[in-house]
Design a protein around this motif. Structure first.
Motif, PDB file in Angstrom:
ATOM      1  N   ASP A 140       0.820  -1.215   0.000  1.00 38.99           N
ATOM      2  CA  ASP A 140       0.000   0.000   0.000  1.00 38.99           C
ATOM      3  C   ASP A 140       0.855   1.267   0.000  1.00 38.99           C
ATOM      4  O   ASP A 140       0.353   2.357  -0.271  1.00 38.99           O
ATOM      5  N   TYR A 162      -0.914   4.847   0.458  1.00 35.78           N
ATOM      6  CA  TYR A 162      -2.115   4.642   1.277  1.00 35.78           C
ATOM      7  C   TYR A 162      -1.787   3.957   2.612  1.00 35.78           C
ATOM      8  O   TYR A 162      -2.680   3.711   3.404  1.00 35.78           O
ATOM      9  N   ARG A 192      -6.184   5.652  -6.462  1.00 37.40           N
ATOM     10  CA  ARG A 192      -7.432   4.953  -6.786  1.00 37.40           C
ATOM     11  C   ARG A 192      -8.227   5.764  -7.795  1.00 37.40           C
ATOM     12  O   ARG A 192      -8.148   6.996  -7.806  1.00 37.40           O
ATOM     13  N   SER A 193      -9.022   5.060  -8.609  1.00 42.01           N
ATOM     14  CA  SER A 193      -9.720   5.818  -9.665  1.00 42.01           C
ATOM     15  C   SER A 193     -10.626   6.898  -9.078  1.00 42.01           C
ATOM     16  O   SER A 193     -10.761   7.973  -9.662  1.00 42.01           O
TER      17      SER A 193
END
Ligand SMILES: [Zn+2]
Length: 406
Positions: free
Chosen positions: A75, A147, A81-82
């Protein structure tokens, strides 16, 4: 680790002890308090050989809390992320538009970059604009973020590679890209992409002496490209000022103390940068191990060179090549954090810079920096239990600035 036979139990204990100590001094164990005796806590958590008392551990550490427990090296470096890409694209395009507008502001360019270099700065703002627009349309391939929250621990605002034309952004920037501070970060990283001459960082925004740098230094320093957009967005610390080399915002020449702080901050900025590169190296190596990719010889050699300096477990392991454990990843991360805090201490603490009337000579400044470097690490609380070992580590990092990857 206690039962794997990878490494002696005493080694595991000593590394856990240091990490708990570093968390404790910042009040980051459960209860947001500082505990008196980490040795006693260690005895609760590890009551007998080969045993970890999970309930005792969870009195001090919440295993679900990513700010306490390291979760995933995967991560720590991932494409946005989209759902996060739309705002990021808009922020990049907004920052690109501002770069274009400040490129047309001759008075502003002269005020920040001086009577000669302002034309180079104008050109670079044009490049920053085109880089931001280009990256904004290819976020999935040219941007990574974190993330796992490693960057918050290490104070890494982001990085960008001119060679790879790639940007790595703090998850906070990706989560909230339209704020002025986030857009300033985007301009900073795009400056690194714009020209190979804007490679090294020479003083971050707002650090001592930032406004007093030479024109030649500013035109090659990414943080100085933040200034004019920040004026547009109302988040400049120097609104309306004309920067004069060697002169602080107040109009006074830099004092000896200012110069010691500036050079001391530069020392730790380089040590921090090298520590962040090593942290990147060890985490990539850990990802490779998890993916079943064997580490190459030079990478193993570098890891084993740094392991005793940082107090990792790699050089203490009983098998070869060593297994990169979570203790190693988190210890490396805590070293980056310590270099950052020591640098902040040189900037901010009154007592780390030697006082008294110094002649403002290079030799006196260097002697003052030498003392301040040790004092700033001592003020953090030290890393390895010995000022000599701490300095050996920070000197190694400082001397390996931009030369960590094998
Ligand atoms: Zn930078």
């Amino acid at each position: 680790m206690l039962t794997s036979g990878t490494v002696d139990e005493a080694v595991v204990h000593s590394r856990v002890h240091r990490l708990l100590e570093r968390m404790n001094r910042e009040g980051r164990l459960s209860g947001n308090t500082t505990y008196g005796d980490i040795g006693a806590i260690m005895n609760e958590i590890f009551p007998s050989p080969g045993v970890l008392d999970q309930a005792a551990y969870e009195r001090y550490i919440d295993p679900a809390d990513r700010t306490m427990v390291y979760h995933s090296v995967q991560d720590a470096s991932a494409a946005p992320r989209s759902a996060d890409r739309g705002d990021l694209r808009n922020a990049m395009q907004a920052a690109a538009n501002t770069a274009q507008s400040v490129a047309a502001d001759e008075a502003g360019l002269r005020a920040v970059f001086g009577p000669v270099e302002w034309t180079t700065a104008r050109t670079n703002y044009g490049l920053i604009r085109s880089k931001l627009n280009a990256v904004s349309t290819d976020i999935a391939n040219r941007v990574t973020t974190d993330y796992n929250l490693d960057a918050q621990e290490t104070f890494l605002g982001g990085w960008a590679s001119f060679r790879a034309q790639h940007m790595h952004l703090l998850s906070e920037v990706v989560a909230d890209p339209l704020t002025a501070e986030s857009k300033a970060t985007l301009v900073h990283e795009a400056a690194h992409l714009a020209a190979s001459s804007i490679d090294d960082d020479h003083g971050y925004y707002g650090t001592t002496g930032f406004e007093a740098k030479s024109h030649a230094a500013k035109v090659n320093n990414a943080a100085h490209y933040e200034e004019l957009p920040r004026r547009v967005w109302g988040v400049s610390q120097y609104a309306g000022e004309t920067f004069t080399p060697g002169v602080s915002s107040g109009g006074a020449p830099l004092t000896t103390e200012d110069r010691i702080r500036e050079d001391g901050a530069e020392y730790y900025q380089r040590a921090w940068d090298a520590a962040a590169d090593f942290d990147d190296l060890i985490k990539q190596a850990r990802r490779d191990q998890l993916n079943g990719t064997a580490l190459d010889g030079p990478t193993v050699a570098r890891l084993l060179e740094v392991s005793p300096l940082m107090g990792l477990t790699l050089h203490e392991q009983l098998s070869s090549p060593p297994d990169i454990t979570r203790l190693d990843v988190t210890t490396s991360e805590s070293v980056v954090r310590a270099m950052g805090i020591a640098g902040d201490n040189i900037e901010a603490l009154p007592n780390v810079v030697p006082s008294g009337a110094f002649p403002n000579t290079a030799a006196q400044i260097a002697a003052g920096v030498d003392q301040a470097v040790d004092a700033a690490m001592a003020a953090y609380g030290g890393l390895l239990g010995s000022a000599t070992r701490d300095r050996r580590l920070s000197d190694w990092l400082h001397s390996h600035y931009r030369n960590v990857f094998p």
